[in-house]
Structure formats: C-alpha cells, structure tokens
Design a protein around this motif. Sequence first.
Motif, PDB file in Angstrom:
ATOM      1  N   ALA A  85      -5.568   4.832   0.360  1.00 24.49           N
ATOM      2  CA  ALA A  85      -4.492   4.040   0.964  1.00 24.49           C
ATOM      3  C   ALA A  85      -4.847   3.647   2.394  1.00 24.49           C
ATOM      4  N   THR A 105       0.834  -1.205   0.000  1.00 23.82           N
ATOM      5  CA  THR A 105       0.000   0.000   0.000  1.00 23.82           C
ATOM      6  C   THR A 105       0.864   1.249   0.000  1.00 23.82           C
ATOM      7  N   THR A 158       5.260   7.597   4.226  1.00 26.41           N
ATOM      8  CA  THR A 158       4.245   8.205   3.370  1.00 26.41           C
ATOM      9  C   THR A 158       3.360   9.123   4.221  1.00 26.41           C
ATOM     10  N   GLN A 187      -4.624   9.439  -0.444  1.00 26.21           N
ATOM     11  CA  GLN A 187      -4.359   9.203   0.973  1.00 26.21           C
ATOM     12  C   GLN A 187      -5.483   8.401   1.623  1.00 26.21           C
ATOM     13  N   ILE A 191       0.262   8.305   4.816  1.00 24.16           N
ATOM     14  CA  ILE A 191      -0.809   7.426   5.287  1.00 24.16           C
ATOM     15  C   ILE A 191      -0.824   7.447   6.813  1.00 24.16           C
ATOM     16  N   ARG A 245       1.062   4.200  -2.835  1.00 21.16           N
ATOM     17  CA  ARG A 245       0.908   5.610  -2.489  1.00 21.16           C
ATOM     18  C   ARG A 245       2.095   6.419  -3.004  1.00 21.16           C
TER      19      ARG A 245
END
Length: 407
Positions: free
Chosen positions: A118, A104, A319, A115, A321, A108
Amino acid sequence: MYLSRIKNLIIALLTTLFAFSIMIYPKAAFESSLKGLEMWWEIVFPSLLPFFIISELLICFGVVRFIGVLMEPIMRPLFNVPGSGGFVWAMGLASGFPAGAKLTARLRQEKEVTQHEAERLVAFTNCSNPLFILGAVAVGFFHNAELGILLAASHYMGNIIVGIIMRFYGSSEIAAPVCRKPTKINLFMHALERMYHVRQMDPRPFGKQMGDAVKHSIQTLLMIGGFILLFSVLNRMLTEFNITMLFATILASVASLIGFSHDIISPFISGLFEITLGSKQISETSSSALLQQAIVVSFILAFNGFSVQAQVASILAETDIRFKPFFLARIMHGFIASVLTLILWKPLYLNHGHQPTVVETFSTHPSISWIYDAWESLLSVGALITFISLLGYVTLHWKSLKWKSAR
C-alpha cells in the motif's frame, strides 16, 4: 514521552498563532477562504465525485479483484504491487489527487494489499489529472496548449519512474505469489471466479451499496474541501505576515546559483502550500523565462502541495499506511519531473516550431480541443452539480437517521 510533549506543544503554539493571525486580518482570511470554497464548489467536488462513487461500486462488485488477477503479471514485476494496483493507478490518473490515496486505503481495508504494498502504491498513484494540467494550468493560466503537453508528459513519466524506484521499498517483505495460468482463457475465467466470490461476500442489496457509495464519497469530498479552505487561509496569512517573503529572500541565493529569476521564488513557496494558487502566480511572473516557469510548475504539480498532502495524511490515518514514504516520494517526483521538463523542452516544445514567447491556444489544436470544452463545461455546471449532490446527501442522511430511530 518527552518528544511527544514537545511536539504537542509546538502544534498547539502554531495553531494559536494561526488563530490570532485570522483575528488580526479577518478580511484577508475571509477573501482567501471564499476563494478556496469557490475552487472546491465549482471544480474539485464535481470533478472527483463521479470517480469516487464509481470506484466504490467497482470495489463492491468485485471488478477491482477481477482487474487485479488480470494485471498481476504486469504490476508485480514492474512496481512490486498486486494487480489491483493497476485499477488504483488508472483511476488516480483519470481523477487526480487524492483519489489514489483513497482507493489505496480502501484496498488496504479490504486486505487486498499489505502495508508495504500500500505504501508503494500510494507513492505513485496520487497525481494530477490531465484535465487540470491541460485545461487549468496550460490554457487557463499560461494560455499555451503545447506547454500543457510538456507538463503532462513530465508529470506522468516522472510518476512511472517514482513507481519503479519505490518497488524496492520494503523489498524484504515476502511477496504474494503471482497468479499465472497456462492460458489467457484460464486466467480470465479465474478472474471472473474471484469477482463473483467478492460479490457473494457482500450481502448488501444494490440500492444499499449505491447509497453507501454516495455517502462515503461525499464525506471524503467534504473533508477535502475543509483542507482546501484551511490551506488557502494559511497561505494568505503567511503572505500577510511577510513570512513567504522571508523564505523567498533566503532562497534567492539558491535561485541565483541556478540562474532562476528572483520573482519566481515567492510564487513557488505559495505553490508548495496550494498548487492552483502557486501555478497561477508563476504564470504571472513576466520577468522569468517560460522554461523556468515550466520547471517550477512541474515541481509543485508533482509535490502536490501541503494542502493535498494533508488530505492524503487524513485518509491514510484510517489505516496502518505510513505517510513518510508518500512524502519522500513526492519530493522525489518533484525533482524528477523538473529534470524531465528540462530534457523534454526541446523535443516536445521548441521542435514543434514554438518560441518561448509564443502564446498558443487550443483553438489551433482541434485534436485536443475537447479538453478545453470539458474544462469550460465543468466551470459552467460544476456549482449546480455540487448543490444537487449535497442536497441528495442531506436527504439520504436524514432518511438513514429516521430509519434508525424508527427501529
């Protein structure tokens, strides 16, 4: 600013206490660290490495984009994620945690998902693999094949339910248009075109892509190994200082209300930190009924344990996330899987002519004996695979440094 300072102070204090606990109980820390290292060396590394390398290469070659176009009409209405999430879901089911989080994060980084998409995707693609549930937990710990079928069904059905519930998370976000073509042939050709476009955007030769895939995969697995060792020691320190027993005493009243044995509480707390150790301890609680053991094991398998959650948090930190939706989804999955275990207990276990005290092995189930054979093979050659892979990684890294210095 004030809350940030308080948070930093608490983390510093807990880390200092952890360091002192290792100094007070060095033998226990060494034994638990060795046990965590053995599990990573023999099982985790060799079982995850092939999936990580293959996943990296499939992303480079555009296969993930190809699958994404084909699965968009399915994944979008069901889970509100792009079709490429189908690839992450399949690889997460096959290889287990934290593969879903790693893939994931890669999607991303490649701007394949937004966002919120994800965060929805990672919530239901980070699960235990069938080999661990059926091989390690059911056969290795409980010596009961039919129980593995029950645990696996509850785990994966619960995961699907979590994915459907999480589709409404961030629903105000404008979704990307679904790729729908008039015919299946046109959709297939469009998917091939997208795959070719991704390949053209990556100028690296195949050898370079292969080397990078191996290096990135091993780096991730080294990080995972560090977390396994850390939480193995932490779990043991909590036991040595009777903190686990203190929490078990507090939860004993709750266990009495729902009719659970007190002896299962302490293993349950251990399982909240590390699922392998917790599952093994739960299987050894002779005073509790098998149904109670199955319900508790289902919860900790779905919860993933703080060890796996720390691995996921580390991966997602690269990231934008956020970790909070994933954590809430794990709690949700734990309760859903436990309820499903209770519901499916009779149709999937008792209706097959089993009583809770009956112990059955894979030898009487030739149709699924390959799982037992695969688990035994992994235990026998896992250490060799890890050693050869790490030797190759060191060689690649040394050649890379030598090539850079020559330039």
